[in-house]
Write an enzyme that holds these catalytic residues in place. Structure first.
Site, PDB file in Angstrom:
ATOM      1  CE  LYS A 233      -4.434  -1.800   0.990  1.00  0.00           C
ATOM      2  NZ  LYS A 233      -4.774  -1.754   2.539  1.00  0.00           N
ATOM      3  NE  ARG A 267      -7.542  -7.309   0.197  1.00  0.00           N
ATOM      4  CZ  ARG A 267      -6.936  -6.917  -0.591  1.00  0.00           C
ATOM      5  NH1 ARG A 267      -6.218  -6.501  -1.326  1.00  0.00           N
ATOM      6  NH2 ARG A 267      -7.662  -7.016  -1.984  1.00  0.00           N
TER       7      ARG A 267
HETATM    8  N1  HH2 Z   1      -7.464  -3.589   0.813  1.00  0.00           N
HETATM    9  C1  HH2 Z   1      -7.809  -3.124  -0.775  1.00  0.00           C
HETATM   10  C2  HH2 Z   1      -8.671  -4.094  -0.619  1.00  0.00           C
HETATM   11  N2  HH2 Z   1      -9.801  -4.521  -0.441  1.00  0.00           N
HETATM   12  N3  HH2 Z   1     -10.083  -6.117   1.991  1.00  0.00           N
HETATM   13  C3  HH2 Z   1     -10.063  -5.561   3.517  1.00  0.00           C
HETATM   14  N4  HH2 Z   1     -11.051  -6.026   4.097  1.00  0.00           N
HETATM   15  N5  HH2 Z   1      -9.242  -5.181   3.805  1.00  0.00           N
HETATM   16  C4  HH2 Z   1      -7.884  -4.322   3.127  1.00  0.00           C
HETATM   17  O1  HH2 Z   1      -6.942  -3.907   3.248  1.00  0.00           O
HETATM   18  C5  HH2 Z   1      -8.035  -4.179   1.810  1.00  0.00           C
HETATM   19  C6  HH2 Z   1      -9.315  -4.793   0.953  1.00  0.00           C
HETATM   20  C7  HH2 Z   1      -6.879  -2.617  -1.750  1.00  0.00           C
HETATM   21  O2  HH2 Z   1      -5.748  -3.206  -2.086  1.00  0.00           O
HETATM   22  P1  HH2 Z   1      -6.123  -4.355  -3.146  1.00  0.00           P
HETATM   23  O3  HH2 Z   1      -7.058  -5.027  -3.447  1.00  0.00           O
HETATM   24  O4  HH2 Z   1      -4.639  -4.468  -3.712  1.00  0.00           O
HETATM   25  O5  HH2 Z   1      -5.805  -3.150  -4.857  1.00  0.00           O
HETATM   26  P2  HH2 Z   1      -7.449  -2.784  -5.369  1.00  0.00           P
HETATM   27  O6  HH2 Z   1      -8.181  -2.300  -4.911  1.00  0.00           O
HETATM   28  O7  HH2 Z   1      -6.707  -1.733  -6.580  1.00  0.00           O
HETATM   29  O8  HH2 Z   1      -7.910  -3.413  -5.938  1.00  0.00           O
END
Ligand code: HH2
Length: 299
Positions: A233, A267
């Site tokens: 992040k 995660r």
């Molecule tokens: N962060 C992201 C997405 N979903 N869910 C939970 N429970 N906690 C988190 O910190 C979280 C989440 C963001 O990361 P990522 O899926 O890699 O990116 P994007 O939202 O751009 O797909």
């Protein structure tokens, strides 16, 4: 320090009820990220092809993920919402195949209609970055056995990073999580199905994120397993000056700091490296003390 062994303060809950599975909470669980999106911040576009996504989901499990979290809508700051039909179309082949494989499958969605659909397909967990803030979302999950991850987000992905302000970020995030957990409990969701998440990077500055990570024991003390997502992040980028694909070391450090402060589910994008880091960390945690006079572990 919270390490391998009994999970203190989890309302006596030793395992997470996660759909078809009971996942022991005696050691930190790894949730591997599978983004079936064109625009996710670190891996957008890599797994839009369903076969590539399914193969990657299997690879995450083979690398040691306990749960695969499939998402079809990017929630990165500034991301535009995807239509409900597109979200369902992207999820369908991937979720159905991974469920058939017999591993725990979580779906990252904010939409009640999508929640209902993936639960019909057999998804084991709903990861709602919107924190089940609508009655419809609560109704979508109240029956059945799927785990429910209640994440805190201030605003929505399009606007959330526009100068978020809190008077007391830990107290405010905790109060929101408590009220959403209460709504789930009142709807009949078993407490063994509930997970909470402070939502690192969702409507928070670097300072807010650091305060929340430092205060994880406060959130953990409420008795629900805490999930933390900090992998790759922007807070890691802000602290190290590195781009999304150069943030592994920083992400591992943040993950271990989170589990040391009580996170029970992490995660992550880099499952193999995270599994190694956790294995080493847990092994040290299991070794209670060291007797210097004999140069041998006493436990
Ligand atoms: N962060 C992201 C997405 N979903 N869910 C939970 N429970 N906690 C988190 O910190 C979280 C989440 C963001 O990361 P990522 O899926 O890699 O990116 P994007 O939202 O751009 O797909």
């Amino acid at each position: 320090m919270v390490g391998a062994g009994p999970a203190p303060g989890l309302h006596g809950v030793a395992a997470l009820r996660c759909g078809r599975f009971e996942l022991p909470l005696t050691r930190p669980l790894l949730m591997g990220v599978l983004n079936v999106t064109p625009d996710s911040f670190s891996d957008g576009g890599r797994f839009l092809d369903p076969q590539a996504a399914i193969a990657y989901g299997r690879e995450l499990l083979a690398q040691g993920a306990d749960i695969v979290d499939v998402g079809a809508e990017s929630t990165r700051p500034g991301a535009l919402p995807v239509s409900e039909a597109d979200e369902i179309d992207r999820l369908a082949p991937v979720v159905q195949a991974l469920v058939r494989d017999g591993h725990p499958v979580s779906v990252d969605t904010r939409r009640p209609a999508v929640m209902r659909r993936v639960l019909e397909w057999g998804a084991d967990m709903i990861n709602d970055v919107g924190g089940f803030c609508s009655d419809e979302a609560v109704r979508a999950v109240r029956g059945g056995a799927a785990a429910c991850c209640v994440m805190h987000m201030r605003g929505d992905p399009l606007t959330m990073q526009q100068a978020p302000v809190y008077r007391d970020v830990v107290g405010e995030v905790r109060a929101v999580l408590q009220s959403r957990v209460q709504a789930l409990l009142e709807a009949g969701v078993d407490r063994a199905r509930i997970v909470v998440d402070p939502g690192i990077g969702f409507g928070k500055t670097l300072s807010h994120n650091l305060q929340l990570l430092a205060a994880l024991p406060v959130l953990a003390a409420d008795g629900y397993p805490v999930l933390v997502g900090v992998s790759r992040k922007s807070m890691i980028g802000a602290l190290t000056g590195r781009g999304p694909h150069e943030r592994l070391a920083g992400s591992l450090a943040a993950m271990l700091a989170a589990v040391a402060r009580g996170a029970r589910i992490v995660r992550v994008h880099d499952v193999a490296a995270s599994r190694d880091a956790l294995t080493v960390w847990e092994s040290i945690g299991r070794t209670q003390s060291w007797d210097a006079s004999t140069s041998a572990p006493t436990v």
